[in-house]
Design an enzyme around this catalytic site. Structure first.
Site, short mmCIF file in Angstrom:
data_model
loop_
_atom_site.label_atom_id
_atom_site.label_comp_id
_atom_site.label_asym_id
_atom_site.label_seq_id
_atom_site.Cartn_x
_atom_site.Cartn_y
_atom_site.Cartn_z
N ASP A 1 0.84 -1.19 0.00
CA ASP A 1 0.00 0.00 0.00
C ASP A 1 0.88 1.26 0.00
O ASP A 1 1.67 1.46 0.93
CB ASP A 1 -0.88 -0.07 1.27
CG ASP A 1 -1.96 0.97 1.32
OD1 ASP A 1 -1.87 1.96 0.56
OD2 ASP A 1 -2.88 0.81 2.12
N ASP B 1 -10.42 4.37 -1.25
CA ASP B 1 -11.08 3.43 -0.34
C ASP B 1 -12.60 3.42 -0.50
O ASP B 1 -13.24 4.47 -0.57
CB ASP B 1 -10.76 3.79 1.11
CG ASP B 1 -9.33 3.45 1.46
OD1 ASP B 1 -8.52 3.24 0.54
OD2 ASP B 1 -9.03 3.38 2.66
C1 GAL Z 1 -5.48 2.39 2.79
C2 GAL Z 1 -6.01 1.26 1.93
C3 GAL Z 1 -7.02 0.51 2.75
C4 GAL Z 1 -6.37 -0.01 3.99
C5 GAL Z 1 -5.76 1.14 4.77
C6 GAL Z 1 -4.96 0.67 5.97
O1 GAL Z 1 -4.50 3.08 2.06
O2 GAL Z 1 -6.56 1.79 0.76
O3 GAL Z 1 -7.59 -0.54 1.99
O4 GAL Z 1 -5.40 -0.94 3.63
O5 GAL Z 1 -4.88 1.87 3.96
O6 GAL Z 1 -4.36 1.75 6.63
#
Ligand code: GAL
Length: 397
Positions: A161, A221
């Site tokens: 990520d 998200d």
């Molecule tokens: C975001 C991601 C989410 C989750 C989150 C955790 O960037 O898109 O799906 O993984 O981080 O902090």
């Protein structure tokens, strides 16, 4: 021996050596391909902790969810990966070894063993930046060692990520950053599914597969409301040519069972995700799941559309205001059709076979009601409630 003969012999040896190298290398390459080829032949399925638990996760919670995945019948329906999203991280020690937060995850290897003992696979989340999106320690500067640590624990899936990647990399480095970690994962020798998460930046669908990704998030998200869900799903239209066996567009996880979507809206997400050949990651608390939500998540006829071996991502064939008709070609020549009513009121919608590239007469099966509806000529008309949908399998006569 005359010099020419010596040269010829030497030359022949070089040829033989070269030939042997080529044979060995092609074995190596095909072995590497074979291990890649095994991953995500159809869209990956599983459960992910983020949508429901956010950072409040622990060994106990992951074990309980993994057990519920089996007990509920979701494992039998095809859900396989249990993914620990953000919130597990501790720190890198002076030797650079990544440790989980000992209060929440005292023994990652034991947890992986437990999940494997249930016949499931396990995934984890990290970032190429110095910190995760929640400000916890991530993999920057430790990529290779982290990949090895994950492999030693028994991890089968990594969600990488971007989060704080911008703090240490220029935008034009993003692709190689993702490629390097793919190489690090491959170098461990363990087949680890590589899930890219950078919210669709730089048209990731155009290069996600070439940097080793089996799936890549195409959007920001998702959240637990109908508008967000449909926005994420419908935005995949046009990306269908980038998806296929081994590499999938990921419109984010399912919100089914998280409380804010009613049954029609849950069926709409499931229908759309299956038409999209999207990865299916449940994001609800499986230990508290209501039977109607379980039935939606495990509908075998919907899942068969998602997992269809042809691996085609569907597309929007017809849009009229807030009503959309999606089609997906299936192996064997049938077509899956989804009709969606995005209106806040009921609507009667007619699908015209000519506009959908279907023959004049077709056989239709309703995949939510599990019923053959019979033969239809030229059109199919349905009345849908607010936010309702149907998922149909259409066979040419
Ligand atoms: C975001 C991601 C989410 C989750 C989150 C955790 O960037 O898109 O799906 O993984 O981080 O902090």
């Amino acid at each position: 021996m005359n010099p020419l003969k010596i040269f010829m012999t030497f030359d022949r040896r070089i040829w033989l050596f070269g030939f042997a190298l080529i044979v060995a290398a092609s074995f190596g390459v095909s072995a590497a391909r074979a291990s890649d080829a095994g991953l995500a032949q159809t869209p990956p399925m599983g459960w992910n902790s983020w949508n429901c638990f956010h950072l409040d996760i622990s060994d106990e919670i992951i074990r309980a969810e993994a057990a519920a995945l089996v007990k509920s019948g979701m494992k039998n329906a095809g859900y396989e990966y249990v993914v620990i999203d953000g919130g597990w991280e501790g720190w890198h020690d002076t030797n650079g070894v990544f440790h989980s937060d000992p209060k929440k995850f005292p023994d990652m290897k034991a947890l992986c063993d437990y999940v494997h003992s249930l016949g499931l696979k396990i995934g984890i989340h990290t970032s190429p930046g110095p910190t995760t999106c929640a400000g916890h320690e991530a993999s920057y500067g430790h990529e290779k060692q982290d990949a090895e640590t994950f492999a030693q624990w028994g991890i089968d899936f990594v969600k990488y990520d971007w989060c704080s990647g911008d703090k240490v990399y220029r935008p034009d480095q993003m692709q190689e950053v993702y490629k390097f970690f793919s190489d690090d994962l491959k170098a461990t020798g363990r087949p680890i599914l590589y899930s890219l998460c950078q919210y669709g930046i730089q048209d990731v669908w155009k290069w996600g597969a070439s940097v080793g990704g089996q799936m890549w998030r195409t959007t920001g998200d998702i959240s637990d409301n109908y508008d967000s869900v449909m926005l994420h799903g419908l935005a995949q239209n046009g990306l269908e040519k980038y998806a296929g066996s081994g590499h999938w567009n990921d419109p984010d996880m399912l919100e089914i069972g998280n409380g804010k979507l009613n049954e029609d809206e849950c069926r709409a997400q499931m229908s759309l995700w299956c038409l999209l050949a999207a990865p299916l990651f449940a994001g609800n608390d499986l230990t508290q799941m209501r039977p109607n939500m379980l039935a939606i998540l495990t509908n075998p006829e919907a899942i068969a559309i998602d997992q269809d071996p042809a691996g085609v991502q569907g597309h929007c064939a017809r849009q009229e205001g807030p009503t959309e008709i999606w089609t997906k070609s299936l192996a064997g020549g049938s077509t899956a059709i989804g009709i969606f009513n995005l209106n806040p009121h009921p609507m009667t919608i007619t699908a015209d076979f000519r506009q959908l590239d279907l023959p004049r007469t077709v056989q239709i099966r309703d995949l939510w009601r599990h019923q053959d509806l019979g033969k239809f000529h030229k059109t199919f008309t349905v009345t849908l409630p607010r936010h309702g949908s149907v998922l149909l399998k259409v066979a040419r006569n």
